[in-house]
Design an enzyme around this catalytic site. Structure first.
Site, PDB file in Angstrom:
ATOM      1  CG  ASN A   1     -13.884   9.635  -4.561  1.00 18.29           C
ATOM      2  OD1 ASN A   1     -14.944  10.351  -4.331  1.00 18.29           O
ATOM      3  ND2 ASN A   1     -12.906  10.154  -5.106  1.00 18.29           N
TER       4      ASN A   1
ATOM      5  CG  HIS B   1      -4.219  -1.353   4.414  1.00 14.63           C
ATOM      6  ND1 HIS B   1      -3.964  -0.525   3.553  1.00 14.63           N
ATOM      7  CD2 HIS B   1      -4.724  -2.474   3.991  1.00 14.63           C
ATOM      8  CE1 HIS B   1      -4.185  -0.965   2.241  1.00 14.63           C
ATOM      9  NE2 HIS B   1      -4.662  -2.002   2.627  1.00 14.63           N
TER      10      HIS B   1
ATOM     11  CD  GLN C   1      -8.100  12.010  -4.327  1.00 13.24           C
ATOM     12  OE1 GLN C   1      -7.245  12.877  -5.124  1.00 13.24           O
ATOM     13  NE2 GLN C   1      -8.866  11.111  -4.639  1.00 13.24           N
TER      14      GLN C   1
ATOM     15  CB  CYS D   1      -0.975   0.063   1.231  1.00 15.23           C
ATOM     16  SG  CYS D   1      -1.778   1.659   1.412  1.00 15.23           S
TER      17      CYS D   1
ATOM     18  CG  HIS E   1      -4.184   3.163   4.081  1.00 11.55           C
ATOM     19  ND1 HIS E   1      -2.964   2.458   4.776  1.00 11.55           N
ATOM     20  CD2 HIS E   1      -4.252   4.507   5.187  1.00 11.55           C
ATOM     21  CE1 HIS E   1      -2.868   3.169   5.965  1.00 11.55           C
ATOM     22  NE2 HIS E   1      -3.277   4.300   5.875  1.00 11.55           N
TER      23      HIS E   1
ATOM     24  CG  HIS F   1      -7.150   7.983   0.941  1.00  8.70           C
ATOM     25  ND1 HIS F   1      -7.267   6.634   0.590  1.00  8.70           N
ATOM     26  CD2 HIS F   1      -7.007   8.479  -0.362  1.00  8.70           C
ATOM     27  CE1 HIS F   1      -7.688   6.505  -0.620  1.00  8.70           C
ATOM     28  NE2 HIS F   1      -7.547   7.974  -1.376  1.00  8.70           N
TER      29      HIS F   1
ATOM     30  CB  CYS G   1       0.954   1.359   4.891  1.00  8.91           C
ATOM     31  SG  CYS G   1      -0.428   0.351   4.940  1.00  8.91           S
TER      32      CYS G   1
ATOM     33  CB  SER H   1      -7.713   2.894  -6.834  1.00 11.56           C
ATOM     34  OG  SER H   1      -7.081   3.978  -6.609  1.00 11.56           O
TER      35      SER H   1
HETATM   36  O1  LIG Z   1      -7.692  10.484  -7.362  1.00  8.62           O
HETATM   37  P1  LIG Z   1      -8.346   9.017  -7.451  1.00  8.62           P
HETATM   38  O2  LIG Z   1      -8.762   8.590  -6.080  1.00  8.62           O
HETATM   39  O3  LIG Z   1      -7.251   8.096  -7.964  1.00  8.62           O
HETATM   40  O4  LIG Z   1      -9.471   8.935  -8.508  1.00  8.62           O
HETATM   41  C1  LIG Z   1     -10.796   9.051  -8.291  1.00  8.62           C
HETATM   42  O5  LIG Z   1     -11.127  10.141  -7.688  1.00  8.62           O
HETATM   43  C2  LIG Z   1     -10.875  11.368  -8.357  1.00  8.62           C
HETATM   44  C3  LIG Z   1     -11.654  12.447  -7.899  1.00  8.62           C
HETATM   45  O6  LIG Z   1     -12.806  12.568  -7.471  1.00  8.62           O
HETATM   46  C4  LIG Z   1     -11.789  11.051  -9.832  1.00  8.62           C
HETATM   47  O7  LIG Z   1     -11.610  11.981 -10.853  1.00  8.62           O
HETATM   48  C5  LIG Z   1     -11.356  10.026 -10.239  1.00  8.62           C
HETATM   49  O8  LIG Z   1     -12.278   9.369 -11.389  1.00  8.62           O
HETATM   50  C6  LIG Z   1     -11.673   8.602  -9.285  1.00  8.62           C
HETATM   51  O9  LIG Z   1     -11.358   7.497  -9.912  1.00  8.62           O
END
Ligand SMILES: O=P(O)(O)O[C@H]1O[C@H](CO)[C@@H](O)[C@H](O)[C@H]1O
Ligand SMILES: O=P(O)(O)O[C@H]1O[C@H](CO)[C@@H](O)[C@H](O)[C@H]1O
Lengths: 385, 385
Positions: A188, A121, A203, A52, A199, A201, A55, A196
């Site tokens: 997300n 994680h 943004q 990961c 873990h 988190h 981590c 993806s």
């Molecule tokens: O940045 P990540 O987590 O790889 O990507 C994810 O969040 C982003 C922001 O909402 C999107 O644009 C991506 O399509 C999604 O897969």
């Protein structure tokens, strides 16, 4: 009291925050589902995963190593959607030319961070206590404070946060030299929401322009204020506390509702009860109350279908660079948009009609709120152990 | 020529059709993907499936049986999102009350149809020839014509369609007694787009209210017309034909482009080249040219990643009930919103940032158009046989 007719008939509701309508079809949940099933929670995750990139101690894509951090850790996204430095672009503007109306572009610079919620994680916000969520909110507050423009109307509050709110002992990010306009903090969660890496988190995308959604909300809130002399969300909190039909949970500082205009089946809005313009306006005890509110939403979500509930969430607050009037227009709130509709594996698709005509939902927000109110007990995973 | 800088830098583009912005990050496709994979096309389907509620001769959920139809067949959705008859609802309106501003609802009645594209369970628009798609367009034209209000400015054109365009020999739907305001024709294709039955079909939702999206487009188009004296899409078609950078394909009647403001990776807009206000404005040869355009889009989509390409699509045209001025504002077009980004199994997620801040895309519309231009050959399935 809610006009009971709305429990049975198709109707549209208006979202005053973004000025658009949605279609509510309460009778439609009866339809059978033979379409795509979401993958339910997989095999148990390890507390530490050597593969990961989030981590503690691990190496990331571009070669940097994470420190052996304790709670949260922020770094610049190795695949940022916006960058600080790029070639300049000056669109030609000619007033009479259709191209200048129909082929409009603006350059956008900025910086994207990734911010972990925990060193573990295999945890999620739902598994964490409010005390464990508090460092996340402290980090959000400090990162927001450190990115405010020098002339920002909330500069005094920011200075206080940077002085009094505990610094992350594992290091902090420095703001870029060029002042940016807006900071969007969002999470997300779950594969269904394009995440993806499990873990825990979020943004933080900071940009030189004010994005569409918070921009629209600010216009709507400002119009409401001008017409009615009160804040839109101030009036809305008051209304919901009177009506009680859409309340999921509350404490002194925050109200959690399934908003009147919810699009996603179990959409939730966490709203500050007093006029908080941004994270830096929160007092010490309000930060812990905010942690409590996040704990309540995420635990109830997981309990609802006894699953690791996917969602996207995000904070809306004052821009990083703005006038006193703009800041005063803002009213701190957090959106949760979760896709699941009927079970851990059956989601709502916002597709054809929703994309071409208008969003459509199958249960009423009042029904959703009642269900979320009723599943506030201990996290189901804990009671299974 | 396109300012080449936009191929490399992050920027925002403006969508004049709905008045909102999106973020373009051309450099971002390099990021690795470890998230959810879409299920690629499954086992071969049978030409007739006894379990399918859309196949000719089969029984449906509420007990009705489908006729042994040849091409298309339309019936009222057994689980309609809106109904013709329901309890009345009269919202109280008091001007000074926050509730009348913040808790707004409108009743919506209407009728939802399902319409098959073919008797064959295992086909798609991409597999069909333009001649085979023509009956679909004829059915769309007739159903639209038969639902127009008696005083509609396009009533003469509608009468001509109902007289001259071949009737479906397998039966047609009768319009409801109560006049409705808008007809949204749309298709959800593929499990990724919430479609629960692979039998090729679309839906037709008719409602007593003008939905959000076409409503917004009409406001935007009408403002443009007032300010510039020409139609927004008239100018846009002209511009794109000059610039050539976003054209996928065209014939005399229709232009297919990846629009300047595309949100989805391979989003496509099919636009009438002359001022067509609605399906009933199409001449005989334009209906076949429209079938050709749909064939070109769907075949290229499937060829792009050699898969059964998922998408949602929909027509925008004049409301069923409107003034001459409203009808004149409309310019017939069809949107295609497909989710795939990099391959048959990796899609774009419009989640956290997109929901909270603004839509974000990873490749430019110009790059998408170039790829779709280049995969116009024979349908890949055919060349494999
Ligand atoms: O940045 P990540 O987590 O790889 O990507 C994810 O969040 C982003 C922001 O909402 C999107 O644009 C991506 O399509 C999604 O897969
Ligand atoms: O009507 P269907 O095909 O069962 O349902 C599908 O399309 C509808 C209209 O876009 C959506 O509301 C549903 O979420 C989706 O699953």
């Amino acid at each position: 009291m809610l006009d009971k007719v709305l429990d049975d008939i198709s109707h549209r509701r208006y979202n005053p925050l973004n000025g658009s309508w949605l279609l509510v079809s309460p009778h439609r949940t009866k339809r059978p589902w033979q379409g795509q099933q979401e993958g339910a929670s997989k095999t148990k995750l390890p507390e530490y995963d050597p593969e990961c990139y989030l981590c503690p101690g691990n190496k990331r894509a571009q070669g940097d190593s994470n420190p052996h951090y304790k709670h949260t850790f922020a770094f610049v996204n190795d695949y940022s959607a916006v960058k600080e430095d790029q070639q300049e672009y000056h669109p030609e503007v000619s007033k009479d030319d259709a191209a200048s109306l129909l082929l409009q572009a603006q350059p956008v610079t900025g910086r994207c961070y990734v911010l972990t919620f925990s060193a573990k994680h295999d945890t999620t916000l739902a598994d964490m206590t409010a005390q464990e969520i508090l460092p996340v909110i402290q980090t959000w507050s400090r990162i927001y404070a450190s990115h405010l423009s020098p002339s920002h109307p909330l500069q005094a509050q920011a200075a206080q946060v940077l002085r009094d709110v505990p610094k992350n002992p594992d290091g902090e990010v420095e703001p870029p030299k060029k002042q940016l306009r807006y900071m969007q903090i969002f999470e997300n969660k779950g594969a269904a929401m394009g995440c993806s890496n499990p873990h825990p988190h979020c943004q933080v995308w900071t940009t030189s322009e004010l994005p569409q959604e918070p921009g629209t909300e600010m216009v709507q809130m400002s119009k409401y204020k001008q017409a009615n002399g009160r804040h839109l969300l101030e009036d809305y909190v008051k209304l919901e506390m009177e009506k009680k039909e859409r309340i999921v949970w509350q404490n002194d500082a925050f109200l959690i509702v399934c908003p009147w205009w919810a699009v996603w089946p179990f959409e939730v809005l966490v709203i500050a009860k007093r006029h908080v313009r941004a994270l830096v306006d929160l007092a010490d005890d309000e930060r812990i109350q905010f942690a409590d509110a996040i704990q309540e939403v995420t635990r109830r979500y997981d309990n609802l279908f006894e699953t690791n509930f996917p969602y996207s969430s995000g904070l809306h607050q004052a821009p990083l660079d703005c006038t006193e009037e703009e800041a005063d227009t803002c009213w701190f709130h957090m959106h949760f948009y979760p896709p699941l509709l009927r079970s851990a594996t059956v989601r709502k698709f916002l597709v054809g009609y929703e994309m071409m005509a208008e969003p459509q939902r199958d249960i009423t927000p009042e029904q959703a709120a009642a269900r979320l109110r009723d599943c506030g007990g201990e996290l189901f995973r804990k009671s299974l152990q």
